[in-house]
Motif scaffolding. Structure first.
Motif, PDB file in Angstrom:
ATOM      1  N   SER A 229       0.837  -1.212   0.000  1.00 20.98           N
ATOM      2  CA  SER A 229       0.000   0.000   0.000  1.00 20.98           C
ATOM      3  C   SER A 229       0.868   1.257   0.000  1.00 20.98           C
ATOM      4  N   ALA A 230       2.126   1.099  -0.349  1.00 19.61           N
ATOM      5  CA  ALA A 230       3.060   2.231  -0.336  1.00 19.61           C
ATOM      6  C   ALA A 230       2.630   3.314  -1.322  1.00 19.61           C
ATOM      7  N   LYS A 231       2.953   4.543  -0.982  1.00 24.40           N
ATOM      8  CA  LYS A 231       2.662   5.660  -1.883  1.00 24.40           C
ATOM      9  C   LYS A 231       3.659   5.713  -3.038  1.00 24.40           C
ATOM     10  N   THR A 232       4.844   5.167  -2.807  1.00 26.74           N
ATOM     11  CA  THR A 232       5.879   5.136  -3.841  1.00 26.74           C
ATOM     12  C   THR A 232       5.589   3.977  -4.787  1.00 26.74           C
ATOM     13  N   GLN A 233       5.251   4.289  -6.022  1.00 29.98           N
ATOM     14  CA  GLN A 233       4.770   3.272  -6.957  1.00 29.98           C
ATOM     15  C   GLN A 233       5.754   2.127  -7.164  1.00 29.98           C
ATOM     16  N   ALA A 234       7.028   2.446  -7.361  1.00 32.27           N
ATOM     17  CA  ALA A 234       8.021   1.396  -7.602  1.00 32.27           C
ATOM     18  C   ALA A 234       8.105   0.446  -6.414  1.00 32.27           C
ATOM     19  N   VAL A 235       8.091   0.994  -5.213  1.00 31.08           N
ATOM     20  CA  VAL A 235       8.143   0.170  -4.002  1.00 31.08           C
ATOM     21  C   VAL A 235       6.894  -0.696  -3.899  1.00 31.08           C
ATOM     22  N   ARG A 236       5.755  -0.114  -4.213  1.00 31.09           N
ATOM     23  CA  ARG A 236       4.490  -0.859  -4.154  1.00 31.09           C
ATOM     24  C   ARG A 236       4.504  -2.044  -5.118  1.00 31.09           C
ATOM     25  N   HIS A 237       4.962  -1.822  -6.332  1.00 32.68           N
ATOM     26  CA  HIS A 237       4.993  -2.894  -7.328  1.00 32.68           C
ATOM     27  C   HIS A 237       5.994  -3.989  -6.954  1.00 32.68           C
ATOM     28  N   ILE A 238       7.175  -3.584  -6.520  1.00 30.46           N
ATOM     29  CA  ILE A 238       8.199  -4.568  -6.155  1.00 30.46           C
ATOM     30  C   ILE A 238       7.753  -5.391  -4.953  1.00 30.46           C
ATOM     31  N   SER A 239       7.135  -4.745  -3.979  1.00 29.83           N
ATOM     32  CA  SER A 239       6.655  -5.448  -2.786  1.00 29.83           C
ATOM     33  C   SER A 239       5.568  -6.455  -3.141  1.00 29.83           C
ATOM     34  N   THR A 240       4.698  -6.071  -4.053  1.00 32.27           N
ATOM     35  CA  THR A 240       3.636  -6.979  -4.493  1.00 32.27           C
ATOM     36  C   THR A 240       4.233  -8.214  -5.151  1.00 32.27           C
ATOM     37  N   TYR A 241       5.239  -8.002  -5.983  1.00 32.62           N
ATOM     38  CA  TYR A 241       5.911  -9.129  -6.638  1.00 32.62           C
ATOM     39  C   TYR A 241       6.596 -10.034  -5.612  1.00 32.62           C
ATOM     40  N   MET A 242       7.320  -9.434  -4.677  1.00 32.62           N
ATOM     41  CA  MET A 242       8.038 -10.219  -3.673  1.00 32.62           C
ATOM     42  C   MET A 242       7.081 -11.023  -2.799  1.00 32.62           C
ATOM     43  N   LEU A 243       5.942 -10.423  -2.457  1.00 25.64           N
ATOM     44  CA  LEU A 243       4.969 -11.116  -1.614  1.00 25.64           C
ATOM     45  C   LEU A 243       4.311 -12.264  -2.384  1.00 25.64           C
ATOM     46  N   ALA A 244       4.040 -12.050  -3.649  1.00 23.70           N
ATOM     47  CA  ALA A 244       3.467 -13.116  -4.481  1.00 23.70           C
ATOM     48  C   ALA A 244       4.438 -14.291  -4.574  1.00 23.70           C
ATOM     49  N   GLU A 245       5.709 -13.980  -4.728  1.00 21.93           N
ATOM     50  CA  GLU A 245       6.741 -15.019  -4.798  1.00 21.93           C
ATOM     51  C   GLU A 245       6.818 -15.781  -3.473  1.00 21.93           C
ATOM     52  N   HIS A 246       6.679 -15.054  -2.381  1.00 23.41           N
ATOM     53  CA  HIS A 246       6.683 -15.663  -1.045  1.00 23.41           C
ATOM     54  C   HIS A 246       5.502 -16.614  -0.884  1.00 23.41           C
ATOM     55  N   PHE A 247       4.321 -16.172  -1.286  1.00 26.41           N
ATOM     56  CA  PHE A 247       3.133 -17.018  -1.174  1.00 26.41           C
ATOM     57  C   PHE A 247       3.245 -18.255  -2.066  1.00 26.41           C
TER      58      PHE A 247
END
Length: 209
Positions: A118-136
């Motif tokens: 839910s980060a306001k910084t778009q790049a951080v938000r996208h990268i975090s979403t990818y990393m979390l998906a990989e984790h799941f």
């Protein structure tokens, strides 16, 4: 192949430790560049040039300590108190999440990434979403699919193809090979994607029996 494509390829075909030794300076500069680009834009628009310069310096100094520090998490947590912009905090929290994973603190890793989706910084938000998906994907294929679907990442996002790749792998794990093939074929047919992404899709499609 540019440096970011080469890093992406390395992360998929080699282990993270090997990739870090090979590209550590590129990783550091990329992370700083993500923040610096956002910070520079904010500085131009809201006269926070001083804060932005401060945060860029703090982040760079922190990352440079990665190899030498005995308690890198503490270094990051202390540095977070010195940051003055939202983009700076979110960028360094992404580094904190990566460190949690390295040190096998998976509960903290997941919690931090969830916050950053839910980060306001778009790049951080996208990268975090990818990393979390990989984790799941590693712990629960069904959860990975649900998370990716609910994230509703736009097709124009730079992580969209990578998330679709994870979804296809999760579908394969679940035994839904038909749906996985549909995704891989779509990735292969997308001429706008980097060649290495298409090559991985072809390889994984061929592995589905």
């Amino acid at each position: 192949m540019n440096i970011l494509q080469e890093i992406d390829s390395t992360l998929h075909y080699e282990n993270l430790e090997k990739a870090w030794h090979k590209y550590k300076y590129a990783f550091m500069l990329t992370l700083v560049a993500i923040f610096a680009g956002v910070a520079g834009f904010n500085a131009y628009n809201s006269s926070v040039e001083k804060q932005s310069k401060n945060d860029t310096t703090v982040i760079f100094k922190v990352i440079m300590q990665k190899a030498q520090s005995n308690d890198y998490i503490q270094v990051i947590e202390k540095a977070l108190e010195e940051l003055e912009t939202t983009a700076g905090v979110e960028t360094l929290k992404l580094e904190l999440a990566k460190t949690y994973k390295t040190e096998a603190k998976l509960a903290e890793y997941e919690k931090t990434l969830k916050e950053l989706t839910s980060a306001k910084t778009q790049a951080v938000r996208h990268i975090s979403t990818y990393m979390l998906a990989e984790h799941f994907l590693a712990i629960d294929a069904k959860k990975a699919i649900k998370f990716i679907d609910e994230a509703k990442v736009k097709k124009t996002a730079f992580t969209y193809a990578l998330l679709q790749e994870i979804k296809a792998m999760a579908l394969t794990k679940k035994g839904d090979k038909v749906a996985a093939k549909v995704i891989y074929n779509a990735l292969i047919a997308n001429s706008n994607l980097p060649a290495n992404v298409q090559a991985r899709a072809k390889m994984k499609l061929a592995q589905i029996k």
